[in-house]
Each structure stands twice: as structure tokens, then as C-alpha cells.
Design a protein around this motif. Structure first.
Motif, short mmCIF file in Angstrom:
data_model
loop_
_atom_site.label_atom_id
_atom_site.label_comp_id
_atom_site.label_asym_id
_atom_site.label_seq_id
_atom_site.Cartn_x
_atom_site.Cartn_y
_atom_site.Cartn_z
N TYR A 1 7.66 2.10 -10.99
CA TYR A 1 6.69 2.90 -11.73
C TYR A 1 6.54 4.28 -11.11
O TYR A 1 6.59 5.30 -11.81
N SER A 2 6.40 4.33 -9.79
CA SER A 2 6.18 5.65 -9.16
C SER A 2 7.42 6.53 -9.30
O SER A 2 7.32 7.73 -9.55
N MET A 3 8.60 5.90 -9.20
CA MET A 3 9.82 6.71 -9.35
C MET A 3 9.98 7.17 -10.79
O MET A 3 10.47 8.28 -11.05
N SER A 4 9.57 6.34 -11.74
CA SER A 4 9.68 6.74 -13.15
C SER A 4 8.74 7.90 -13.45
O SER A 4 9.07 8.79 -14.23
N LEU A 5 7.55 7.87 -12.82
CA LEU A 5 6.62 8.99 -13.00
C LEU A 5 7.28 10.28 -12.51
O LEU A 5 7.24 11.32 -13.18
N LEU A 6 7.90 10.18 -11.33
CA LEU A 6 8.55 11.36 -10.78
C LEU A 6 9.69 11.82 -11.69
O LEU A 6 9.90 13.01 -11.92
N TYR A 7 10.41 10.84 -12.24
CA TYR A 7 11.52 11.15 -13.15
C TYR A 7 11.00 11.90 -14.38
O TYR A 7 11.57 12.90 -14.80
N ALA A 8 9.89 11.40 -14.93
CA ALA A 8 9.32 12.04 -16.10
C ALA A 8 8.89 13.47 -15.79
O ALA A 8 9.07 14.38 -16.60
N VAL A 9 8.35 13.67 -14.58
CA VAL A 9 7.92 15.01 -14.20
C VAL A 9 9.12 15.93 -14.02
O VAL A 9 9.13 17.08 -14.47
N LEU A 10 10.19 15.41 -13.40
CA LEU A 10 11.32 16.27 -13.07
C LEU A 10 12.22 16.55 -14.27
O LEU A 10 12.73 17.65 -14.42
N PHE A 11 12.44 15.54 -15.10
CA PHE A 11 13.47 15.70 -16.12
C PHE A 11 12.98 15.58 -17.56
O PHE A 11 13.66 15.98 -18.48
N LEU A 12 11.83 14.98 -17.75
CA LEU A 12 11.39 14.75 -19.13
C LEU A 12 10.20 15.61 -19.52
O LEU A 12 9.44 15.28 -20.43
N GLY A 13 10.00 16.69 -18.80
CA GLY A 13 8.94 17.61 -19.19
C GLY A 13 7.54 17.17 -18.87
O GLY A 13 6.58 17.71 -19.42
N GLY A 14 7.40 16.17 -17.99
CA GLY A 14 6.07 15.78 -17.52
C GLY A 14 5.10 15.45 -18.64
O GLY A 14 5.38 14.63 -19.48
N TRP A 15 3.94 16.13 -18.61
CA TRP A 15 2.89 15.84 -19.60
C TRP A 15 3.02 16.69 -20.85
O TRP A 15 2.17 16.62 -21.73
N GLU A 16 4.07 17.51 -20.92
CA GLU A 16 4.28 18.32 -22.11
C GLU A 16 4.77 17.43 -23.26
O GLU A 16 5.47 16.43 -23.00
N PRO A 17 4.52 17.69 -24.49
CA PRO A 17 3.68 18.78 -24.99
C PRO A 17 2.20 18.39 -25.01
O PRO A 17 1.87 17.25 -25.35
N VAL A 18 1.34 19.34 -24.65
CA VAL A 18 -0.10 19.09 -24.69
C VAL A 18 -0.59 19.51 -26.08
O VAL A 18 -0.75 20.69 -26.36
N ALA B 1 0.84 -1.20 0.00
CA ALA B 1 0.00 0.00 0.00
C ALA B 1 0.87 1.25 0.00
O ALA B 1 0.60 2.21 -0.73
N PHE B 2 1.91 1.24 0.80
CA PHE B 2 2.75 2.44 0.93
C PHE B 2 3.54 2.72 -0.35
O PHE B 2 3.87 3.86 -0.62
N THR B 3 3.84 1.65 -1.09
CA THR B 3 4.58 1.87 -2.32
C THR B 3 3.75 2.68 -3.31
O THR B 3 4.28 3.37 -4.17
N PHE B 4 2.41 2.60 -3.17
CA PHE B 4 1.53 3.35 -4.06
C PHE B 4 1.49 4.84 -3.72
O PHE B 4 1.19 5.66 -4.57
N LEU B 5 1.73 5.14 -2.44
CA LEU B 5 1.43 6.49 -1.95
C LEU B 5 2.08 7.62 -2.76
O LEU B 5 1.42 8.62 -3.04
N PRO B 6 3.35 7.53 -3.15
CA PRO B 6 3.96 8.67 -3.85
C PRO B 6 3.19 9.05 -5.11
O PRO B 6 3.22 10.21 -5.52
N ILE B 7 2.48 8.09 -5.70
CA ILE B 7 1.76 8.38 -6.95
C ILE B 7 0.70 9.46 -6.70
O ILE B 7 0.40 10.27 -7.58
N VAL B 8 0.16 9.49 -5.48
CA VAL B 8 -0.94 10.42 -5.16
C VAL B 8 -0.53 11.87 -5.39
O VAL B 8 -1.32 12.67 -5.89
N VAL B 9 0.69 12.21 -5.06
CA VAL B 9 1.07 13.62 -5.17
C VAL B 9 1.59 13.98 -6.54
O VAL B 9 1.88 15.14 -6.82
N ILE B 10 1.75 12.98 -7.42
CA ILE B 10 2.28 13.29 -8.75
C ILE B 10 1.13 13.77 -9.63
O ILE B 10 0.15 13.05 -9.84
N PRO B 11 1.20 14.99 -10.13
CA PRO B 11 0.10 15.53 -10.92
C PRO B 11 0.05 14.91 -12.31
O PRO B 11 1.07 14.49 -12.85
#
Lengths: 344, 155, 388
Positions: free
Chosen positions: A257-274, A102-112
């Protein structure tokens, strides 16, 4: 009566699609993570099989090259008996892997997921995500201690050593992204990247350190040390059977998975380009984020077919000498960029 | 310097991994594909009752005591084989002076019961057991290939 | 072994990294202070069984313990029997034996490399080595008619001649293996993680290697250029020009490299043997003429031979002989005593893994727990071979 049903339906739908519910439960949370888990474990086995000139999972569903293998595995785990050895600490033995999962999922919650779609839009969401990620190892220690098995114990010990050493480079390299973009808010960080360009181009050093730490902390090869099969059987989960073992198998992938999401947000421009079809609904840009994270996950699992594993002392030396130094340099690098920005 | 070669070696290893992502499989998908073994493969034995001269050499040379001589109704000795013991060394076929015992290329037989694997002379003479496949297999011949290691050509 | 402050770890026999044996490891933190390999889990009383069987029946028996290098095990025993019987195989048979022994050595080395790779975590090394081993098994199957237990050599010669397509198939296999070696080099040999795991680990000095009686590639990796093929040439090795693979370092990495080097050298040996191989009979004249003419007619043109009936009644004169060959894992020695009966009076069968056991035991203490599989794999220790 009709109005009431209509009202309930609409509020229900609104509630489901509100970020607070949708994010943790559907996307990128529970359901998305589970489907990714199924795909990724299959992918890992398939990639390794192809590189090793064999077929890998196949017979469970021939037309899809065995893509349903993990579904079958999960079903088997669900229906096989959970054997609880007499010598274990029963409460901890049963609860620890569940809480860990359950706790491994938690970081995903704060990732927009996008600019207007975040479960928790907090000033310090990066720090919250990092803090939630560090919960992982303490529960893994409980798992290994509760098992009362020498191999589990050694595995837990190794995990403890490793987590102490990877957390510092992890946090410093994440902070150098925060320095670079002048914010702890993940949404703002992505907004800045949309304006300036991706973080990986501004501070490649931090991006590399963070990537290595992802591989390091989720025990992917060559840092698959806490589970090293030929040495300590399967590490902390040696005594586990059935669905509890199945959970244990999935945990590191969820963390990846959760760390990769954070990585994408921090270094790969997140959800850009929209671009066009994605700007119709605030949740749609998340697809881009998911694809970016998936590429990181796929690369991490691909390494299984390339590397042997390091010894624990070598891994610790890498973390404390190389990663720590590089992370620090990347922080200075970010400051340097900031100074140039201010001056120029 | 050491650091740089290290980095190059890392990249070379990853590059080799990427290179092999193009499928070139060595596996033979048994039982959909079944290898047709070359003549002279030491598989299950064929016993010809007519050619047998009752010399018992096969039973005497058998290293695993798989072959036993049975005395038939005509008071003559004939070999029977117990495939639970057979190690397929082929000594019996090689020492048989008349060719009454020969090896075949059949090798993949499954039995339900242990007792089924015992072949007294009458059953032994009836013929070689035939393998059963879930569906009609595609027979192939394995050949060494410079590019892929082993290549499987359809018969 | 149960004082305070140490952890006693029992590795095997049911452990993914143990093989068929039990090992007791005493740990001080992560460092191994004491190590006891508890041999005998797969002991099969091979020597005693050998006393109850005919000389010819012992051929398959002695192949079983060293299953992944059965060509060489076969050769060691046959040389001893031939010495007792005083038969000399024809030159063509000698060359065929050489080819078989070298193919078997390649397969054995690939097996060892594969096991070492999986023990240090490289599943690709494991699968590649075992996959490529299949090619050499295919070649040996062409020669002998069986995949693993060849029983190819018999007293006085070999059972089959070279098949027609063998040369062409081997040429392709050699080219394939040489090309693949470059990929092995990139993903395993020069992989920085492999080097970190193996370099400087399990260092066996030249003096200790000699003192502990190490044999085979493990000895040659410690700088001792000792190879039975050179020291006491048997089969056709006298006519063949080859080099002994030697390295000075004596660590696990050197042992891995020596194995790869020997694979390459073996390919050369087989190429030479295929070039130089003379025409002629494949069974000694003495036995050839004992085969019944009608039996001979049956195998005419197939390249196979029929056994003479004397094979079930080989009675060597009284005497003791000793033979040795260089197998993939090291020196196999056979000591055979005959009392004139059709069964050996005593057969002493010393396998390379048995002789490397002392090295294995002495090399482990002082290393970390994670080094244990690396050393174990690098020695190419094969428990069924050691236990016999």
C-alpha cells in the motif's frame, strides 16, 4: 465552563484534523491502511477464486460475498494463543514483528495527500520515503533469525538477498522521476505533473521498473520467494502463531500500500485532477490518490492467479540484469528529456 | 526475439487471467445445493427382510468385513452392516440373488457416535438413513457442459 | 549427514510440499548435495493383506494405493486373475475397460499437473486441473456408480454397460477439454515463469532413464517411446490407433508437456473406442450362465449385471501369472501366485511410483532447493502408491 469545553473541543478537532495527526493516524495512515488491508486480502482471495472457477470467501457474510472474512480471521488471530517456542530468542521474537509492522507504516507519513495537506513537507521527502522503505528487510531478517528454525532461516536469507537486489532499481527508478520533475519534494513533483502531464507518459520505462519492483519487494507472485509455501512452509514466519502471525501476514500488504501510494504520486499524477467537490477541503483530493494506489494494489494481488513463482537465483538475475539495466536506462531517459527541454 | 515472445507470453497469461474474471464457477454449493445422484449410484444400502433368503453371500464377498451375519430369533441368518467399515464397493448388492440388498443414491449421512453406524439386521431392515440438511436444499443434476465444464440443472 | 557446513533439512511428513512422506535434504547453501526419500510413512501392507482375502475381495484393496488412478490399478489385477482363471472377457467388455482406463488416465494426469502447478506456486493450475478432473470423475461415476473407487472390472468382464447418455456427455467433455487446453497453454504451459522454473530442470537423460528403470510419462519425456499399451496390448488397445507421446528433452517441462499430450491422446482413444465398440455381452459366457435367472431378471434393462455366486469361491488352478498395464503414472505390474485355494498365495503389486523412486532420489542432488518441489511434482510421484 461552557467556553472551556468549547475551546477544548475546537482545539481537539483542530488537532485531529491537523495534517501531523490526521495523516499518520487516519488517512492515508493507520485507519485507512487497516480498512484497505481488510478489503485487499478479501479481494485477493476473491479474484483468485473467480479466476479459478470457485467461490472463495463466502460463508462469513453471505450478502457481501464474504467481505468480512478478514475481520473474522483477525479476531481468530487475536484470541488464539501466542505460542513462544523454547528455542527462540524471546525478546527479538516478540518485538521484531511488532516493530516491523510499525516501521512499514512510516513511509506513509511523508506522502502528501494534497498540496496543502502533508504531515511532513520536506525538501527531500522522496528520499525520506525511500529510506524508510528500506528498513523493512532488516527487521524481517531479525524475525527469521530469532525464530531459530531452518525454514525461517532460509526464508530470511532469501529476503536478504532479494532486498539487496531490489533496492537499487527501486531507488534509481524513483530518482529518474525526481530528475524528470527536477525535485525531491513530492508535492512539487505532483504540481509539475499537473502542469506537464503524468510521469508514466514521460518516462514509461521508470514506471514499469518501479511497478515490477513493487511486486518484487512485497513478495507478490511471481516473486513470492521468501515465503514459498511448498519449499519453506511460510518463510520467516514459520514459528509464529496468533496475533504475531497475523501481523506478519499483513505486513507485506501494508508495504504494498505505501509503495503504491508513492507510485501514484511519482507516476500517476498524485491527487490530480482536483475537480469540484474535491477542492472544498485540502484532505479530499487524497481520495483520488487512494483510488490510484488501490488500482496498483489490486493489480499486484491479481497476479497471484496468473503466475507461479520464480526461483531465487532467477529472481536475482532479473533484478541485477534486467531491472538494474532498465532502471539505469530510465535515468538516462529522464536526463534526455531534460536536455531536450532545456534545448528546446 | 526471445525477449519479445517472452513479453507476448506474459501478456497472454495476464490476458487469460483477466478473461476469467467473469465468474463461471464449477463449485457446487453443498449443502444449499445437493446433487441428485443418478440411478445406480453406489450409496447406502437398503435391506429388505422379506426378500432375504439367508444365503450369506453378501457377508462372504464383503471385502472390508463390514457385513456380518446375525442369527435371529427364528434361527435364521440375516445380514447386519457396520458402516464404519463399509467402502461402498456394492459387491454385496451385486451378488444378492434376490435383490434383498440394493444400493440407494443416498451418500451424505453424518453420525454423532461411532456405535450409531452399526446396523444389526432389525435396524438395517427398517430403512435407509436419511441425510439431514441445515435448510431445505435445492436439488440439482450435474451435467457436462461444453462451455462451463459442469452445469447444475435444478430438478 | 551432519558434517560442518551443511544444513540438514527435514521435509515432511508435515510440510505443505511433501505429501505423505519424509524426505531428508542435505543443503550446501542453496544447492542440494544429498537427498534421501524416507519411504514407508503410508505403508499399508497391501501385499500381505491380499493373501488373506478372496480373489474378488482384492479388487477394492488394490485400488486404494493408487487412488487417483484406480481404474488402471483395477485393470492390472483383473488381467492377472483372468490369466489364472483362463477366462476371456467378451469384446464389448474389453472396450469398456479401455474407456475406463483412459478416463482414469486423464484424471490421473490432471491430478499430477495440478500437484506440479501448486508445487511451483501456480494456484490457478492446481484449481483448474482439479476442477476439470471433476468432469472426468463425473463420467466415470456414470459408468461405474462411484466417484473414485470404481471397482468396475470383475473377472470375466465389467459390472455395468455404458449408460445411454454417456456418448453425448463424453462428446461435450472432450470438446470442453480441448477448448480449455488453449487456456491452460496460455496461463500455465507457455507462462514464462513456468518455463523458467521447469525448462532444463531435473534433466533425465535417455540412458539414465533406462538405467534407473523409470516408467510412464517420465520415461517417454526422456525420448524412450515405450508404452505397454503398444508393446503388449491388453484390453482393446490392439484395435485402436493412437500415438505415444514422446519428447526428447527429459526435463520437468517435457514431463509436463507429455502429460498434456497424453490427455489429448486419451480423448482420441475414447472417441475411437466409442465408435468401434461392438454390441454384446459384458460378462464372459462362463460366468454369465452361472447367474441365477431370477437374479438376472432383477437387473434387466438397467445395464448392470448380477454376480454369480461362484465369485466368492474363485479357485484358480495352481500357477503363477504376471500382468502389466500402462497406468497414468507408468507401468503397474502384478505378479500373482495361486496354490489352488480361494485366496492368493502371493501377490506382488509393483506400482509406478515405487519404480520411479530411484529416479526421484538420483535426480534431486545438484539442484537448488526450489527445484526440489518442481522435480517432485513433475515426476508425479504419489507416496501412497509407492508405499502400498
Amino acid at each position: 465552563m461552557y467556553d472551556l469545553i468549547n475551546y477544548l473541543w475546537e482545539t481537539g478537532l483542530n488537532l485531529l484534523f491537523s495534517p501531523e495527526i490526521f495523516e499518520p493516524l487516519v488517512f492515508p495512515g493507520l485507519i485507512a491502511a487497516f480498512s484497505l488491508l481488510i478489503v485487499v486480502i478479501w479481494l485477493e482471495r476473491k479474484i483468485a477464486a473467480i479466476i479459478q472457477m470457485r467461490y472463495g470467501p463466502y460463508y462469513i457474510s453471505r450478502h457481501t460475498e464474504g467481505a468480512l472474512q478478514l475481520v473474522a480471521d483477525l479476531l481468530r488471530f487475536l484470541f488464539s494463543e501466542v505460542i513462544i517456542p523454547k528455542s527462540v530468542d524471546k525478546i527479538a521474537y516478540v518485538l521484531a514483528p511488532i516493530i516491523l509492522f510499525a516501521f512499514t507504516f512510516l513511509p506513509i507519513v511523508v506522502i502528501p495527500v494534497s498540496k496543502d495537506f502533508a504531515a511532513i513537507d520536506h525538501e527531500y521527502s522522496l528520499l525520506i520515503a525511500l529510506a524508510l522503505m528500506t528498513l523493512y528487510s532488516s527487521f524481517l531478517l531479525i524475525v527469521s533469525w530469532a525464530s531459530n528454525n531452518k525454514f525461517s532461516f532460509i526464508g530470511g536469507l532469501r529476503e536478504g538477498f532479494l532486498s539487496l537486489s531490489y533496492e537499487i532499481p527501486l531507488i534509481i527508478s524513483a530518482l529518474s522521476a525526481a530528475v524528470l520533475f527536477d525535485s525531491f519534494n513530492l508535492i512539487e513533483i505532483v504540481e509539475k505533473q499537473a502542469a506537464m502531464g503524468w510521469g508514466i507518459f514521460y518516462n514509461p520505462l521508470a514506471a514499469i521498473v518501479f511497478l515490477v519492483v513493487i511486486i518484487y519487494s512485497t513478495s507478490r507472485y511471481p516473486y513470492e520467494i521468501a515465503e514459498a509455501e511448498s519449499e519453506i512452509v511460510i518463510g520467516p514466519f514459520t514459528e509464529y502463531t496468533g496475533i504475531l502471525f497475523g501481523l506478519g501476514m499483513g505486513i507485506s500488504y501494508i508495504k504494498l500500500y505505501s509503495m503504491s501510494l508513492l507510485y501514484a504520486v511519482l507516476f500517476l499524477g498524485g491527487w490530480e485532477p482536483v475537480v469540484w467537490p474535491l477542492n472544498l477541503h485540502p484532505v479530499l483530493p487524497g481520495i483520488i490518490l487512494f483510488i490510484k494506489a488501490f488500482i496498483i494494489v489490486a493489480f499486484s494481488v491479481f497476479l497471484r492467479a496468473v503466475y507461479p513463482r520464480y526461483r531465487i537465483d532467477q529472481a536475482l538475475r532479473i533484478a541485477w540484469w534486467k531491472l538494474f539495466t532498465l532502471a539505469f536506462l530510465s535515468l538516462l531517459f529522464s536526463y534526455g528529456i531534460k536536455i531536450i527541454e532545456v534545448m528546446g | 526475439m526471445g525477449l519479445l515472445t517472452n513479453l507476448v507470453d506474459h501478456l497472454k497469461a495476464i490476458g487469460t487471467g483477466l478473461k476469467y474474471l467473469i465468474p463461471r464457477r464449477l463449485t457446487l454449493m453443498y449443502p444449499e445445493y445437493v446433487e441428485k445422484l443418478p440411478e445406480g449410484y453406489r450409496g447406502y444400502l437398503r435391506y429388505d427382510n422379506e426378500k432375504c433368503i439367508h444365503c450369506s453371500l453378501c457377508a462372504r464377498i464383503c471385502p472390508a468385513n463390514a457385513i456380518k451375519m446375525y442369527r435371529g430369533g427364528d434361527k435364521k441368518l440375516r445380514p447386519g452392516i457396520n458402516y464404519t467399515r463399509c467402502i461402498f464397493c456394492g459387491f454385496c448388492a451385486d451378488i444378492c440373488p434376490t435383490g434383498a440388498l440394493e444400493y440407494t443414491t443416498i451418500q451424505d449421512i453424518a453420525y454423532e457416535k461411532l456405535e450409531d453406524q452399526v446396523y444389526p439386521p432389525e435396524k438395517f431392515a427398517k430403512g435407509v438413513p436419511q441425510p439431514v440438511y441445515p435448510e431445505k436444499p435445492i436439488f440439482i443434476i450435474a451435467k457436462v457442459d461444453e462451455e462451463r465444464g459442469l452445469k447444475y440443472d435444478r430438478v | 549427514m551432519s558434517e560442518e557446513g551443511y544444513m540438514l533439512l527435514q521435509i515432511g511428513p508435515q510440510h505443505p510440499g511433501s505429501g505423505h512422506m519424509r524426505m531428508l535434504v542435505k543443503l550446501d547453501g542453496d544447492v542440494i548435495v544429498d537427498f534421501i526419500p524416507d519411504v514407508g510413512y503410508v505403508h499399508r501392507t497391501v501385499e500381505k493383506i491380499a493373501e488373506t482375502k478372496l480373489y474378488i475381495q482384492n479388487i477394492p484393496l488394490l485400488e486404494k494405493p493408487i487412488l487417483n488412478d484406480s481404474g488402471n490399478a483395477n485393470l492390472a489385477y483383473i488381467i492377472a486373475v483372468e490369466k489364472l482363471l483362463d477366462v476371456e472377457p467378451p469384446p464389448r467388455a474389453q472396450y469398456l475397460r479401455t474407456i475406463m482406463a483412459e478416463l482414469s488416465r486423464i484424471a490421473s494426469h490432471l491430478y499430477g499437473i495440478g500437484i506440479l502447478s501448486i508445487l511451483i506456486g501456480s494456484s490457478t493450475g492446481f484449481m483448474w486441473a482439479f476442477g476439470d478432473r471433476e468432469i472426468f470423475i463425473h463420467l466415470m461415476q456414470m459408468m461405474s456408480g462411484a466417484r473414485i473407487t470404481y471397482s468396475y472390472m470383475v473377472p470375466g468382464g465389467v459390472r455395468r454397460d455404458l449408460p445411454d447418455q454417456f456418448r453425448e456427455e463424453f462428446r461435450k467433455a472432450a470438446r470442453y477439454m480441448r477448448r480449455r487446453y488453449k487456456d491452460y497453454e496460455k496461463i500455465i504451459i507457455k507462462n514464462p515463469v513456468t518455463r523458467a522454473r521447469l525448462e532444463g530442470v531435473g534433466v533425465l537423460s535417455r540412458e539414465k532413464a533406462i538405467e534407473w528403470g523409470t516408467v510412464g510419462p517420465n520415461l517417454r519425456a526422456s525420448g524412450v517411446a515405450y508404452d505397454v499399451r503398444k508393446v503388449e496390448p491388453y484390453a482393446a488397445y490392439e484395435d485402436i490407433d493412437f500415438e505415444i507421446a514422446v519428447r526428447e528433452e527429459g526435463d520437468c517441462y517435457a514431463r509436463l508437456l507429455v502429460r498434456f499430450q497424453e490427455i489429448m491422446e486419451s480423448l482420441k482413444i475414447i472417441e475411437q473406442a466409442l465408435e468401434k465398440i461392438p454390441n454384446g455381452k459384458i460378462l464372459a459366457e462362463k460366468y454369465e450362465k452361472m447367474i441365477q435367472p431370477r437374479a438376472k431378471k432383477l437387473v434387466e434393462g438397467t445395464g448392470r449385471i448380477k454376480f454369480p455366486a461362484i465369485y466368492v469361491n474363485l479357485k484358480p488352478p495352481k500357477g503363477e501369472v504376471f500382468s502389466r498395464v500402462e497406468s497414468g503414472k507408468g507401468e503397474i505390474t502384478v505378479y500373482l501366485v495361486s496354490n489352488g485355494s480361494p485366496k492368493p498365495y502371493r501377490l506382488r503389486f509393483v506400482t509406478p511410483s515405487f519404480r520411479n523412486l530411484l529416479t526421484f532420489k538420483n535426480l534431486i542432488p545438484g539442484h537448488r532447493l526450489a527445484d526440489f518441489p518442481a522435480i517432485y511434482g513433475s515426476l508425479d510421484y504419489f507416496p501412497p502408491g509407492a508405499d502400498r
